[in-house]
Design a protein around this motif. Sequence first.
Motif, PDB file in Angstrom:
ATOM      1  N   VAL A 153       0.963  -1.263  -0.026  1.00  0.00           N
ATOM      2  CA  VAL A 153      -0.088  -0.051  -0.030  1.00  0.00           C
ATOM      3  C   VAL A 153       0.773   1.191  -0.064  1.00  0.00           C
ATOM      4  O   VAL A 153       0.496   2.128  -0.582  1.00  0.00           O
ATOM      5  N   LYS A 154       1.997   1.312   0.691  1.00  0.00           N
ATOM      6  CA  LYS A 154       2.787   2.345   0.656  1.00  0.00           C
ATOM      7  C   LYS A 154       3.598   2.638  -0.535  1.00  0.00           C
ATOM      8  O   LYS A 154       3.774   3.874  -1.008  1.00  0.00           O
ATOM      9  N   ALA A 155       3.967   1.652  -1.166  1.00  0.00           N
ATOM     10  CA  ALA A 155       4.579   1.532  -2.687  1.00  0.00           C
ATOM     11  C   ALA A 155       3.390   2.385  -3.556  1.00  0.00           C
ATOM     12  O   ALA A 155       3.640   3.059  -4.496  1.00  0.00           O
ATOM     13  N   GLY A 156       2.013   1.845  -3.320  1.00  0.00           N
ATOM     14  CA  GLY A 156       1.048   2.288  -4.106  1.00  0.00           C
ATOM     15  C   GLY A 156       0.943   3.836  -3.825  1.00  0.00           C
ATOM     16  O   GLY A 156       0.462   4.688  -4.837  1.00  0.00           O
ATOM     17  N   VAL A 157       0.965   4.437  -2.687  1.00  0.00           N
ATOM     18  CA  VAL A 157       1.086   5.892  -2.360  1.00  0.00           C
ATOM     19  C   VAL A 157       2.021   6.647  -3.148  1.00  0.00           C
ATOM     20  O   VAL A 157       2.045   7.715  -3.663  1.00  0.00           O
ATOM     21  N   VAL A 158       3.228   5.972  -3.039  1.00  0.00           N
ATOM     22  CA  VAL A 158       4.375   6.534  -3.822  1.00  0.00           C
ATOM     23  C   VAL A 158       3.970   6.758  -5.349  1.00  0.00           C
ATOM     24  O   VAL A 158       4.292   7.730  -5.813  1.00  0.00           O
ATOM     25  N   ALA A 159       3.819   5.634  -5.875  1.00  0.00           N
ATOM     26  CA  ALA A 159       3.074   5.534  -7.308  1.00  0.00           C
ATOM     27  C   ALA A 159       1.990   6.599  -7.730  1.00  0.00           C
ATOM     28  O   ALA A 159       2.261   7.422  -8.657  1.00  0.00           O
ATOM     29  N   LEU A 160       1.012   6.496  -6.717  1.00  0.00           N
ATOM     30  CA  LEU A 160       0.061   7.607  -6.849  1.00  0.00           C
ATOM     31  C   LEU A 160       0.550   9.121  -7.005  1.00  0.00           C
ATOM     32  O   LEU A 160       0.171   9.847  -7.734  1.00  0.00           O
ATOM     33  N   SER A 161       1.459   9.172  -5.979  1.00  0.00           N
ATOM     34  CA  SER A 161       2.045  10.538  -5.768  1.00  0.00           C
ATOM     35  C   SER A 161       2.829  11.103  -6.977  1.00  0.00           C
ATOM     36  O   SER A 161       2.891  12.227  -7.460  1.00  0.00           O
ATOM     37  N   GLU A 162       3.636  10.240  -7.187  1.00  0.00           N
ATOM     38  CA  GLU A 162       4.396  10.397  -8.661  1.00  0.00           C
ATOM     39  C   GLU A 162       3.554  10.867  -9.778  1.00  0.00           C
ATOM     40  O   GLU A 162       3.730  11.631 -10.593  1.00  0.00           O
ATOM     41  N   THR A 163       2.507   9.887  -9.992  1.00  0.00           N
ATOM     42  CA  THR A 163       1.600  10.273 -11.240  1.00  0.00           C
ATOM     43  C   THR A 163       1.134  11.654 -11.106  1.00  0.00           C
ATOM     44  O   THR A 163       0.921  12.346 -12.065  1.00  0.00           O
ATOM     45  N   LEU A 164       0.733  12.000  -9.863  1.00  0.00           N
ATOM     46  CA  LEU A 164      -0.086  13.335  -9.702  1.00  0.00           C
ATOM     47  C   LEU A 164       0.794  14.330  -9.780  1.00  0.00           C
ATOM     48  O   LEU A 164       0.651  15.454 -10.143  1.00  0.00           O
ATOM     49  N   PHE A 165       2.227  14.106  -9.378  1.00  0.00           N
ATOM     50  CA  PHE A 165       3.224  14.881  -9.454  1.00  0.00           C
ATOM     51  C   PHE A 165       3.390  15.678 -10.972  1.00  0.00           C
ATOM     52  O   PHE A 165       3.374  16.874 -11.090  1.00  0.00           O
ATOM     53  N   HIS A 166       3.256  14.705 -11.772  1.00  0.00           N
ATOM     54  CA  HIS A 166       3.430  14.970 -13.229  1.00  0.00           C
ATOM     55  C   HIS A 166       2.208  15.506 -13.790  1.00  0.00           C
ATOM     56  O   HIS A 166       2.029  16.568 -14.577  1.00  0.00           O
ATOM     57  N   GLU A 167       0.915  14.987 -13.581  1.00  0.00           N
ATOM     58  CA  GLU A 167      -0.607  15.284 -14.021  1.00  0.00           C
ATOM     59  C   GLU A 167      -0.628  16.777 -13.636  1.00  0.00           C
ATOM     60  O   GLU A 167      -1.570  17.206 -14.356  1.00  0.00           O
ATOM     61  N   LEU A 168      -0.724  17.073 -12.342  1.00  0.00           N
ATOM     62  CA  LEU A 168      -1.096  18.308 -11.875  1.00  0.00           C
ATOM     63  C   LEU A 168       0.043  19.468 -12.002  1.00  0.00           C
ATOM     64  O   LEU A 168      -0.334  20.542 -11.566  1.00  0.00           O
ATOM     65  N   LYS A 169       1.162  19.152 -12.293  1.00  0.00           N
ATOM     66  CA  LYS A 169       2.162  20.368 -12.484  1.00  0.00           C
ATOM     67  C   LYS A 169       1.942  21.251 -13.448  1.00  0.00           C
ATOM     68  O   LYS A 169       2.064  22.659 -13.085  1.00  0.00           O
ATOM     69  N   PRO A 170       1.165  21.073 -14.619  1.00  0.00           N
ATOM     70  CA  PRO A 170       0.718  22.147 -15.623  1.00  0.00           C
ATOM     71  C   PRO A 170      -0.410  23.004 -14.967  1.00  0.00           C
ATOM     72  O   PRO A 170      -0.599  24.140 -15.425  1.00  0.00           O
ATOM     73  N   PHE A 171      -0.953  22.629 -13.809  1.00  0.00           N
ATOM     74  CA  PHE A 171      -1.926  23.473 -13.332  1.00  0.00           C
ATOM     75  C   PHE A 171      -1.356  24.006 -12.025  1.00  0.00           C
ATOM     76  O   PHE A 171      -2.408  24.831 -11.117  1.00  0.00           O
ATOM     77  N   GLY A 172      -0.149  24.223 -11.729  1.00  0.00           N
ATOM     78  CA  GLY A 172       0.505  24.698 -10.706  1.00  0.00           C
ATOM     79  C   GLY A 172       0.293  24.283  -9.432  1.00  0.00           C
ATOM     80  O   GLY A 172       0.241  24.932  -8.245  1.00  0.00           O
ATOM     81  N   VAL A 173      -0.184  22.874  -9.425  1.00  0.00           N
ATOM     82  CA  VAL A 173      -0.547  21.996  -7.955  1.00  0.00           C
ATOM     83  C   VAL A 173       1.010  21.207  -7.763  1.00  0.00           C
ATOM     84  O   VAL A 173       1.233  20.462  -8.589  1.00  0.00           O
ATOM     85  N   LYS A 174       1.347  21.330  -6.694  1.00  0.00           N
ATOM     86  CA  LYS A 174       2.444  20.462  -6.156  1.00  0.00           C
ATOM     87  C   LYS A 174       2.111  19.407  -5.492  1.00  0.00           C
ATOM     88  O   LYS A 174       1.051  19.329  -4.445  1.00  0.00           O
ATOM     89  N   VAL A 175       2.935  18.113  -5.583  1.00  0.00           N
ATOM     90  CA  VAL A 175       2.630  17.026  -4.831  1.00  0.00           C
ATOM     91  C   VAL A 175       4.105  16.326  -4.127  1.00  0.00           C
ATOM     92  O   VAL A 175       4.859  16.162  -4.835  1.00  0.00           O
ATOM     93  N   SER A 176       3.868  15.984  -3.042  1.00  0.00           N
ATOM     94  CA  SER A 176       5.006  15.478  -2.020  1.00  0.00           C
ATOM     95  C   SER A 176       4.723  14.303  -1.389  1.00  0.00           C
ATOM     96  O   SER A 176       3.342  13.857  -1.317  1.00  0.00           O
ATOM     97  N   VAL A 177       5.649  13.362  -1.261  1.00  0.00           N
ATOM     98  CA  VAL A 177       5.271  12.224  -0.582  1.00  0.00           C
ATOM     99  C   VAL A 177       6.285  12.082   0.455  1.00  0.00           C
ATOM    100  O   VAL A 177       7.629  11.952   0.160  1.00  0.00           O
ATOM    101  N   VAL A 178       5.993  11.670   1.518  1.00  0.00           N
ATOM    102  CA  VAL A 178       6.846  11.551   2.769  1.00  0.00           C
ATOM    103  C   VAL A 178       7.016  10.064   3.039  1.00  0.00           C
ATOM    104  O   VAL A 178       6.236   9.178   3.032  1.00  0.00           O
TER     105      VAL A 178
END
Length: 266
Positions: A153-178
């Motif tokens: 599940v934690k690998a899934g959270v990392v994968a989701l976060s990386e996906t959204l990092f790229h997906e949302l960057k054009p909209f000015g939205v940042k994504v971090s994963v701890v």
Amino acid sequence: MSIALDSRVLVTGAASGLGLALVHQFVERGGRVLATDVHAELPESLRGLDRVSYLTLDVTQDVDWARARDWVVEEWDGLDYLFNNAGVAAGGRIELSEMDQWQWIVDINLLGVARGCRTFTPMFKAQGSGHIVNTASAAGLIHPPRMSEYNAVKAGVVALSETLFHELKPFGVKVSVVCPTFFKTNLTDSLRGKDEAANASAAKLIDRAKLSADDIAARVMSGVSKGRHIILTDRDGKIAYAAKRFARPLYYSMMNKASIQMSKKD
């Protein structure tokens, strides 16, 4: 880039552990916090904190997420930071894990994060700003034995976060994963599983950890303020992740050694 005064923040799992420490970090910085947790009433740990509101939020329930979004719109007219922090623990040897245990941890640790991202992404896109911070674990980057459910599940959270990092960057939205390793927290209170040896080992590692939730929260805030995508909070995690990336044989040797040591205790 520092965290602005009067930032509007939503934190899940905010009544204890890392979530509570993050609430205190933002309060100290002059932020406004919507602290959420599964408790029906305001938890004792959150009472008396200035600029903190409380809302019951079960991260597995869409209706609760919708209520949180509506609260944010009505009270703040927007949000600056979403901390998807709520989580539980489970692990052990694969043959001793049960599917209801898998479903429980997937619903909270992975789908709970997905629900939070899905709920607030339209708002962040419309604003042209916002920062999603998802709490994963070093177990999302490196995968020790006897932690199948938690690693997955934690690998899934990392994968989701990386996906959204790229997906949302054009909209000015940042994504971090701890991605912390073990630190002193109450995570063992939620620990499930029939593998008593694995449970005892996890509890021991948490109890012996040198870093506290406050230590981790301060490092998270530093990483967020610097706009880092992957936030590694401690030395052990940095070394293990570097070994996996740049010295794969050494990494495999470390994991194999850990597995052999565990098997001798069976």
